[in-house]
Scaffold this active site. Sequence first.
Site, PDB file in Angstrom:
ATOM      1  N   LYS A   1      -0.558 -58.302   5.090  1.00 52.90           N
ATOM      2  CA  LYS A   1       0.533 -57.342   5.024  1.00 52.90           C
ATOM      3  C   LYS A   1       0.394 -56.420   3.813  1.00 52.90           C
ATOM      4  O   LYS A   1      -0.106 -56.819   2.759  1.00 52.90           O
ATOM      5  CB  LYS A   1       1.874 -58.081   4.937  1.00 52.90           C
TER       6      LYS A   1
ATOM      7  N   HIS B   1      -0.296 -58.180  20.098  1.00 54.89           N
ATOM      8  CA  HIS B   1       0.434 -58.817  19.011  1.00 54.89           C
ATOM      9  C   HIS B   1       0.900 -60.199  19.472  1.00 54.89           C
ATOM     10  O   HIS B   1       1.086 -60.440  20.645  1.00 54.89           O
ATOM     11  CB  HIS B   1       1.643 -57.933  18.662  1.00 54.89           C
TER      12      HIS B   1
END
Length: 387
Positions: free
Chosen positions: A182, A320
Amino acid sequence: MRIVEARELTIPLAGAVSNAVVSFTDHTVSLVALVSDRIRDGRAVVGFGFNSIGRFAQGGILRERLFPRVMGAPAETLLCDDGSFDPAAVAATAMRNEKPGGHGDRAGAVGALELAVWDLKAKLADEPAWRTIARWNGRQASTGSTTVYAAGGYYYPDDSSARLRRELEGYRDLGFDAFKIKIGGADLKTDCARIEAALGVAVDGSRLSVDANGRFTEAQALSYGRALADYRLRWFEEPGDPLDYALNARLAQSYRGALATGENLFSTVDVGNLVRFGGMRPELDVLQMDPGLSYGLTEYGRMLEMIESRGFHRARCFPHGGHLINLHVAVGLGLGGCEAYPGVFQPFGGYSPACRIGGGRVVAPEAAGFGLEQKTELRPYLEELAA
């Protein structure tokens, strides 16, 4: 053959992790069970599905709207000509009297229900779901494997570059050789330090992706794009709001690396707008739509048809989710690969011990259906829902 009962169980995700936008501490998932009238070994055959990871459970929509429509439909309207369950018919029945548009929580509720039909369909055929998915879509059964990367690198209360590096080293020890972390939850300098720590494990930028989870304004996205360019990363994911196609298009004009997005687009129309107006480059960029969040595999198939009609290859699709269901989807549909959540989002994240990982690939299990019962962390919830 018919479905005799539909059930839902709301399950919290374990772990206190955050990305640049949300904390997952209070996130939940809807686990759906469809109980059939078929009996094996003295028990009803049950199909399981869930609405992927990263949003919230949809028990209200399922129980108040979708389940009554499906359970109230004549049994024969939910079957294919060969007498097997028809996931597309179940999804269409669940959507009766729903207006077009408004693709949000409803899309995940239908997705969980429709995927449970796929699990049930594969179990009744006594084969892994990826084989059922491949045959249903007119594809030859593959070798049962696909490329994989480990998704992690979240922000923790005790976050540091050293902690991040240890995390990725743990994934490497499990057999992964590509990773995603991230960004956007810290300042640019700190995020660059995290990227460099991750590259210490990934070795090469082509094995590392970064994900901003839609955090940036256009100015921030362009600034990060300039800073990331020299790392030559595998992709830069969701730089801005997923519906801000203009931002994505302007970034694509200046950022020479691959962009990735699509996990928060829940319909074929939305994905069509992305590929028409979002500046996505067919030979370079990555599409990440998730069947569990977008009405299920039937709608996902429509998305694939649409993007392929506009010059994109399904090899640019990496759903995803990081869980067993999307592993079967990626293998069955011959997609570019899938992600895994080996360290987060239990009991749904990651794969079962039956999956073999190594050399940048993962082998899907041969158990009938999605093989969710083989996942130790998830099994108690399945048993509770099926009892």
